[in-house]
Design an enzyme around this catalytic site. Sequence first.
Site, short mmCIF file in Angstrom:
data_model
loop_
_atom_site.label_atom_id
_atom_site.label_comp_id
_atom_site.label_asym_id
_atom_site.label_seq_id
_atom_site.Cartn_x
_atom_site.Cartn_y
_atom_site.Cartn_z
CD GLU A 185 -3.17 -0.72 2.13
OE1 GLU A 185 -3.46 0.43 2.48
OE2 GLU A 185 -3.67 -1.75 2.64
CG ASP A 213 -2.23 -2.05 5.55
OD1 ASP A 213 -1.05 -2.33 5.26
OD2 ASP A 213 -2.58 -0.90 5.87
CG ASP A 261 -7.13 -3.63 7.36
OD1 ASP A 261 -7.05 -3.74 6.12
OD2 ASP A 261 -6.84 -2.57 7.96
CG HIS A 274 -4.40 -8.53 12.42
ND1 HIS A 274 -4.18 -9.20 11.25
CD2 HIS A 274 -5.40 -7.65 12.18
CE1 HIS A 274 -5.00 -8.72 10.32
NE2 HIS A 274 -5.76 -7.79 10.87
NE ARG A 306 -6.00 1.53 10.16
CZ ARG A 306 -5.02 1.90 9.34
NH1 ARG A 306 -4.25 0.99 8.78
NH2 ARG A 306 -4.80 3.19 9.09
CD GLU A 352 -10.79 0.51 3.59
OE1 GLU A 352 -10.92 1.32 2.67
OE2 GLU A 352 -11.72 0.15 4.34
CE1 TYR A 389 -2.15 -2.85 9.19
CE2 TYR A 389 -3.97 -4.06 10.17
CZ TYR A 389 -3.49 -3.12 9.27
OH TYR A 389 -4.36 -2.47 8.44
#
Length: 784
Positions: A34, A107, A109, A370, A326, A111, A324
């Site tokens: 990203e 990432d 997640d 995670h 989030r 998203e 990570y």
Amino acid sequence: MMSTAAVKKPAKKTTAKKTTKKAQKAQKTLVVVESPAKAKTIEKYLGRNFVVRASMGHLRDLPKSQFGIDVENDFEPKYINIRGKGDLIKDLKKEAKGAGKIYLASDPDREGEAIAWHLAYILGIDPEENCRIIFNEITKPAIQAAVKDPQPINLDRVDAQQARRMLDRIVGYKLSPLLWRKIRKGLSAGRVQSVTVKLICDREKEVQNFVSEEYWTIGLKLRKKRSKLFEAELTAVDGKKPELKNRAEAQKVSDDLEKQTFKVEEVKRRERQRKPAAPFNTSSLQQDAARKLGFTSRKTMMLAQQLYEGLALGKKGPVGLITYMRTDSTRISDVALAETRQFLTDTYGTAYVPAKPNIYSAGKNAQDAHEAIRPTSILRTPKEVEPFLSNDQLKLYTLIWQRFAACQMTPAVYDTLSVALSAGEKYKCRASGSQMKFAGFTAVYVGVEGKKEKDILLPELEAGEVVDLSAVLPEQHFTEPPARYNEASLVKTLEEKEIGRPSTYAPIIETILARGYVIRQDKHFQPTELGFVVVDMLEEYFKNIVDVKFTADLENELDEIAEGKLGKNKLLNEFYHPFEETLEKADEAIGHVELPVEESDVKCDLCGRMMVVKQGRFGKFLACPGFPECRNTKPYLKDTGAKCPKCGGSIVERRTRRGRVFYGCKNYPECDFVTWDAPHTEPCKVCGGLVLKHRFKNGRALNYCYDDKCASRVDHPINKELERLREKAEKAASGVKTEKKTAAKASVKKTAAKKTTAKKTAAKKAAAKKTAVKKTAAKKDSKK
């Protein structure tokens, strides 16, 4: 004879074949991440056979200019390439064309899963192929392990993200035009943001409707013979909790206590343990960073992203410093646990490390996808990375490192002493003491509350002993309203009520501030008039949109989509059609809502109209009602109703450049009276002077007379506080002067150094010229 050309022809064919094979072998694996910062770190770990490129977030999205969802055709979304990303898409396609393999490493997640899905569409990759690689930390072992285990894109998680995006689009694009028509242009409504504004509005109503009540407590100073004074508190009168509502009642009990004999009835000695907190998840990190570092959620997440993506550590190059950021999990990998326990044993000793690792349970709605937020290596201490990090990056990394180290340490142990005393037959008192016996985890991290417990020592007391009374200390208090939400408490409430998810807290807060529904004042959130109007309208006609339970249930249904238990279109159908019906009814029922206009007593300098009070992003200001013909604005000076003790003028509320509230005389600059403490309209009961209210950092408030010669200021606790603040201000001022002097000296040194360098350079150039002239002359002579 054969020609040379004929002999060489086969050789050319052989070379061509070899080149083709080399080209096939030279094809590299493309990894798409990203962000560019992450790309640098990962490329270092993967080596020369990999090319790592960044997508810079989303490349496709719903169009801004239209609704973009075909409701009649199973809620088919219309995705388009994001404007300004054309060249990047072209470059990625070119890289993909020449690559042997392509891995999508956005990432880990929902998203990120959606970004990978959009990338697969753009680059022509089958999402069901093993094209997706996932890692929780940017370290060499984690990256290499991920590359060895590629997976298909998780389409359930993509559906969950798409459902969230479409729900937000439905609410935003259908409800916002209604607000434009009924209230004013430029407004917007959001599915999660609206509930958050309602929470803040509800709390503000509680604060406004709160009626403060006076009450008194009675403290005691006691002494055992030949020992230091110790404190106790009155806990019961005639077997009931004391209810002292005014000074007269408190004084009556105080006078009676002075006549009593104080006797020790019971002494309890205990050992109390204080356990360490769990490692950080997204929510607890945002809360702790707000409490201890004063960071907003947005700033915390921005810095955490930088630490996760990797920062250059000198010769080591870019290194991912944390896992990570989030996450809603408190899980820790076995490798990290083993490394941490060994480090703690070596550094602090076996007494500080429990026999078995501390395991922490996540919340009931945690996805646990995670690990917890932790350093990628506990061996990378804050001291080691300090030279390479900015001040704020270091603060956040230190907080994460300390919390993680502490979570695997033993509890802190305290010896506590509780002493029950009687004062005659009518009164009961209690004294409490505690002393740290073993530091445990507090050797690294003080805890969630941010303060170390102070030792409170009591003398050796035994049941039956009589102690002497030194002083009776009645103290006045007032019940206080519930505290307004600050960054930490709002995030905590959103988490508890299951509104949004950890990754959405920072965007929620930033959005409601940007829309002007809420302002941040003295680190607390307060709704604006606009916020109240919008919430009231939504509550009347769109109850579900601002209903906490409905919003939380919707979040849980999105989780079910991600787990493959619920279909995306089923959820959208159940939400959309009732919402559309309500929208039509509301459009007919609601008339134009006029925002209340507050007229000031200030005339416009340009056109003479009376200026009105407007609410902007940074608070209230005065504006000319003749806009757009007259665009004059002025700062809004709120009159407190109190009078200046220096000149008798009005004291008004002002703001610093950073938005902090202070109070000053309206006649400034003729009168220089200024204070941080809020003035009271009621005068001092002793001298009739100005009364101010000082608020401590812990939220405690204290009223005092501004005149330090007033009798009410004798032995007043504010005296010490004001002296401390004065010394702090003087110290800060002297520090600034020292810094300026140092900077001036440094600049003088630099200038001198530049001059010296310039002189040296000029001398070198002159010498070089002379040498060149001599060489030229020598050449001419030799030619002759």
